[in-house]
Structure formats: C-alpha cells, structure tokens
Scaffold this active site. Structure first.
Site, short mmCIF file in Angstrom:
data_model
loop_
_atom_site.label_atom_id
_atom_site.label_comp_id
_atom_site.label_asym_id
_atom_site.label_seq_id
_atom_site.Cartn_x
_atom_site.Cartn_y
_atom_site.Cartn_z
N ASP A 1 0.82 -1.23 0.00
CA ASP A 1 0.00 0.00 0.00
C ASP A 1 0.84 1.27 0.00
O ASP A 1 0.46 2.29 0.56
CB ASP A 1 -0.96 0.04 1.21
N HIS B 1 -4.41 -2.58 -6.04
CA HIS B 1 -3.80 -1.30 -6.36
C HIS B 1 -4.92 -0.32 -6.59
O HIS B 1 -5.88 -0.65 -7.27
CB HIS B 1 -3.03 -1.36 -7.67
N THR C 1 -10.30 -5.24 0.75
CA THR C 1 -11.12 -5.66 1.88
C THR C 1 -11.89 -4.51 2.53
O THR C 1 -12.83 -4.75 3.27
CB THR C 1 -10.22 -6.25 2.97
N GLY C 2 -11.46 -3.26 2.29
CA GLY C 2 -12.08 -2.12 2.95
C GLY C 2 -11.70 -2.02 4.42
O GLY C 2 -12.17 -1.15 5.14
N ASP D 1 2.29 14.67 0.48
CA ASP D 1 1.32 15.76 0.67
C ASP D 1 0.45 15.58 1.92
O ASP D 1 0.07 16.56 2.56
CB ASP D 1 0.41 15.88 -0.57
P1 GDP Z 1 -0.30 -0.01 -3.76
O1 GDP Z 1 -0.94 -1.29 -3.43
O2 GDP Z 1 1.13 0.06 -3.35
O3 GDP Z 1 -0.52 0.44 -5.17
O4 GDP Z 1 -0.99 1.06 -2.85
P2 GDP Z 1 -2.48 1.57 -2.74
O5 GDP Z 1 -3.34 1.18 -3.84
O6 GDP Z 1 -2.96 1.30 -1.36
O7 GDP Z 1 -2.19 3.11 -2.92
C1 GDP Z 1 -2.11 3.97 -1.92
C2 GDP Z 1 -3.19 5.04 -2.03
O8 GDP Z 1 -2.54 6.28 -2.07
C3 GDP Z 1 -4.06 5.03 -3.26
O9 GDP Z 1 -5.35 5.43 -2.87
C4 GDP Z 1 -3.42 6.05 -4.19
O10 GDP Z 1 -4.34 6.68 -5.06
C5 GDP Z 1 -2.91 7.04 -3.21
N1 GDP Z 1 -1.69 7.75 -3.57
C6 GDP Z 1 -0.60 7.30 -4.24
N2 GDP Z 1 0.34 8.26 -4.27
C7 GDP Z 1 -0.17 9.33 -3.60
C8 GDP Z 1 0.33 10.61 -3.23
O11 GDP Z 1 1.46 10.98 -3.53
N3 GDP Z 1 -0.49 11.41 -2.50
C9 GDP Z 1 -1.74 11.04 -2.12
N4 GDP Z 1 -2.46 11.89 -1.40
N5 GDP Z 1 -2.23 9.83 -2.41
C10 GDP Z 1 -1.47 9.00 -3.14
#
Ligand code: GDP
Length: 424
Positions: free
Chosen positions: A12, A40, A302-303, A334
């Site tokens: 994540d 993702h 899973t939420g 951010d």
């Molecule tokens: P993954 O499994 O590693 O792809 O991670 P996730 O799907 O859980 O992604 C993490 C969350 O952070 C997602 O909702 C993305 O849209 C969001 N996200 C990714 N990069 C950034 C960022 O730089 N800033 C913010 N605010 N959200 C981000």
C-alpha cells in the site's frame, strides 16, 4: 530495459500509481507474484479503480499487460476485472497470460476460509482469497497450470486424484461438504474457455521483447516486509515480494532487471497482524488514516481500516536494501502537511539496546521505536512540480529520510494523480 516497481514495507505504498505513471513510457507490464488478495488503487482520466489482478498498465492502449507464471491466477476475477474496466469506458486491454501460471481453484478459497475458522483467534489474518492454500499446493506439486487445461486426459485424471486428497481433509479435518470431481472438471472447462484467447509462452515473448529493446515494467505486490523469506515471518504473504523474484515470476534473466524502483510511503501503514514498531493508535492514528492515501487508508480489496504509523527508517532501509533499490519513489508526502512536527522512527530499542538493523520476528516483537521529531511545513504541497519549490521543511524531511535509508529518493509523489510527481 526492464524496470521493477516494488514496495519497501508492508504494501500500500502507492505502487499502482507509480506503475501507472511509468506505464506511459512502457510497452509491457508484467505482474510476477501474488494474487487477488491485495489491490492497487489507480486514479486516472477514466476515474478511480481498485485492481486486484490486472496489471496497472491496462489503461493504456499502447501497453501489453502480462500475468506472469509467478502469479496466483484467479480466472473469474481476472475476467470480471477486464469486463468492469471496459464497462467504464476503458478500451479492451491487451492481455497475455502465462501458460505456466497456476490457477487459484474454488477449493483454495474454501480451504482458506475453513483454516481461518479452525484457527480462530490464532489466525494469520488471511484475506481468504485462497492464496496460501494455492501456493502450498504449487510447491506440494498438486497445483494446476494453465497449460494443463488443454490436455483433457491429464485434466480428468488429475481432477479425480486431487479431489480424493482434498476430500480426506474436508471430511476429517474440517467436517465440510466434499468436492465433486465432475463439477470441478466442468468449472475448469469454463476457465479454459475464458483464458484461451490470452494464453502465451510468456518467457519466450519477453525474451524477444528484450531483444527488441522494449520497455518492460515488472509490477510487484505488497512489499519487502511481507516476503516469506525476508519479511516478518509468519505474518507474510505466500510468494516473494522482492524484485529479484521478478526474474523468476516473469521468466526473464535476472541481469536484465536494470532498475529497481522501490516505492516507499512518507508514513507507515500495514494490514493484517504482525509487529509494527512505529504504529500509532487512537486519535493520532485516526487523523492520519482519515487524511492518508486518496480518501483514507482503507484496504483496496477488503475495505479494512489500515494500521497506521510514522515513517520507519529502520524498516525502510532494510526494505530498500533487500529490494536492491536503484531509485526510491517517496509517496503520499502531501498528506503530512497538517502536522506541526512529524515523528520519524530512527531506531529500534530492543532489550535496552538501540539498533538501526531490522531484526528477525521474535526480536522485532520486543522493539520499541526511537523517535525523532522533524518540523512540519503546514502547507498543501499538491500541484508543486519542482523540488526546489517545496517548502524548506518538506525538503529537509525528504533529505533526512534519504540519508537514514541510504538509497536515493529520485521521485517524490505529492498527490494521487498520474502527474503529481516531482523528479529530483
Ligand atoms: P499499492 O498497493 O502500493 O498500489 O498502494 P495503494 O493502492 O494502497 O495506494 C495507496 C493510495 O494512495 C491510493 O489510494 C493512491 O491513489 C494514493 N496515492 C498514491 N500516491 C499518492 C500521493 O502521492 N499522495 C496522495 N495523497 N495519495 C497517493
């Protein structure tokens, strides 16, 4: 050139976003491990998507998306995902499925549930997607390869044989309904129909693509700390999450992976059980969870609310080292803009001694975080395009982390969108 995009920590970290962004320049994106147990989240011109099986590049018409042999392939989930993105206006993605990928069987999902029930409070917090039973069977050499769907004699014989073994467990260990070999064979015929148009000798395809100088991305799932060998065993996943495994799970020579982009989030989050040294609780955690990611830190599949914590230099240094980071993508920076000061875990205190080396699980359980407080920047940094334009305290945070982990942060992500990225 082959690049791997992998996670430094518990997953994540924003790998989906970084892959989606890099996919713009890529010809091929390959999933090389894991299954539909994690997801993702991708935000792009078509909207917001939670993908579990499709590679993150499937939104571009110029890329080929590949399910590598290392993946736990759930055929109905894959095909529902293809259908659901197309229903939202995404053009039919080009997809190839390795003839050597193995399939998650309906009984793997059942066994996952039954085993969790049996273990009760001692469970591993499985997502019940059948991943652990799937990989157990793969290495016990009783799994089903996609290629086997096309050998009817073999399939019939094998289905009967596997049902015999599984039914012993179902009857005597779990006390659940038995498998019917005819029904299972029928299901596999349906899988064959669904997958047939996509089946490919992927290692040969990739070999040729490499020779032709194609841009290839290997997309990992979860992160270093969930690796069965190098992670927080046994609270790990069942396939290797390391870039090195990309060579195996895609079927390419290891020396072809020239760039390893390790995605690392500016704070920590984790799902499932297991030690999490920099974890925070109560209001402090709720606030970060609410503001985190894009719309809060809740599991894409899973939420479930994610466990939250401050950035962990010890875990991330280890995570980047095991991945072999050539580049670190530092994401979700951010989100930290609301804090007056930002705690960072710079060491673990274990039995009165402080270490910056990530320990094995039994010692990890005893570790207490050594925190350092960095000044916050108290502004919204979204929309900033140049590193120099970030507030000084924000740059100091990035540079402090970079020094602690010992790998170069070459990208800073300051928003969920494709273009929210600052190159250094
Ligand atoms: P993954 O499994 O590693 O792809 O991670 P996730 O799907 O859980 O992604 C993490 C969350 O952070 C997602 O909702 C993305 O849209 C969001 N996200 C990714 N990069 C950034 C960022 O730089 N800033 C913010 N605010 N959200 C981000």
């Amino acid at each position: 050139m082959v690049k791997a995009v992998v996670g430094a920590n518990w997953g994540d970290e924003g790998k989906g976003k970084i892959t989606d962004m890099l996919a713009k320049e890529a010809d091929i994106i390959v999933r090389f491990q894991g299954g539909a147990n994690a997801g993702h989240t991708i935000v792009n011109d078509y909207g917001k998507f939670a993908l579990h099986t499709l590679p993150s590049g499937c939104f571009y018409s110029h890329t080929t998306s590949i399910i590598g042999n290392g993946v736990a392939l759930n055929i109905p989930i894959l095909f529902n995902e293809i259908k659901s993105i197309m229903e939202r206006g995404v053009p039919q993605p080009k997809i190839l499925v390795s003839d050597r990928a193995q399939m998650v069987m309906p009984y793997h999902i059942l066994f996952d549930q039954y085993e969790e029930e049996r273990l009760g409070g001692k469970s591993f917090g499985s997502t019940k997607s059948g991943i652990a039973p799937f990989y157990s069977d793969k290495y016990a050499k009783i799994g089903f390869q996609v290629s086997e769907l096309f050998d009817e004699e073999l399939l019939k014989e094998k289905v009967v044989r596997i049902c015999e073994t599984k039914n012993v467990l179902l009857e005597h260990l779990y006390h659940k309904p038995l498998l019917d070999p005819h029904e299972l064979l029928e299901t596999l015929h349906q899988y064959r129909e669904m997958v047939e148009p996509y089946v490919c000798d992927v290692s040969s395809y990739l070999w040729n693509a490499i020779k032709e100088g194609k841009e290839i991305l290997l997309e990992g799932q979860l992160g270093t700390l969930k690796d069965p060998d190098h992670g927080i065993y046994p609270m790990v996943t069942s396939s290797s999450t390391l870039a090195a495994y990309g060579a195996i799970g895609a079927g390419i020579p290891p020396y072809e992976i020239q760039k390893v982009i390790v995605v690392c989030k500016a704070y920590s989050s984790a799902v499932g059980a297991g030690a999490f040294v920099s974890e925070i609780f109560g209001d402090e955690a709720d606030e970060l969870r609410k503001r985190g990611g894009d719309g809060g830190e809740y599991g894409a599949t899973t939420g479930r609310p994610r466990r939250m914590g401050w950035f962990d230099c010890v875990a991330s240094k280890y995570g980047c080292r095991l991945q072999g980071a050539t580049d670190v993508a530092f994401t979700v920076l951010d989100v930290l803009g609301y804090l007056d000061e930002i705690p960072v875990c710079v060491g673990y205190e274990i039995d009165g001694e402080v270490t910056t080396d990530f320990p094995t699980t039994s010692k990890l359980e005893k570790a207490k975080p050594v925190l350092k407080y960095l000044p916050g920047w108290k502004t919204d940094i979204r929309g900033i395009k140049k590193y120099e334009d970030l507030p000084e305290n924000c740059r100091n945070y990035v540079e402090f982390v970079e020094e602690q982990i010992g790998f170069p942060i070459t990208m800073v992500s300051n928003g969920p969108g494709r273009n929210d990225i600052i190159y250094r």
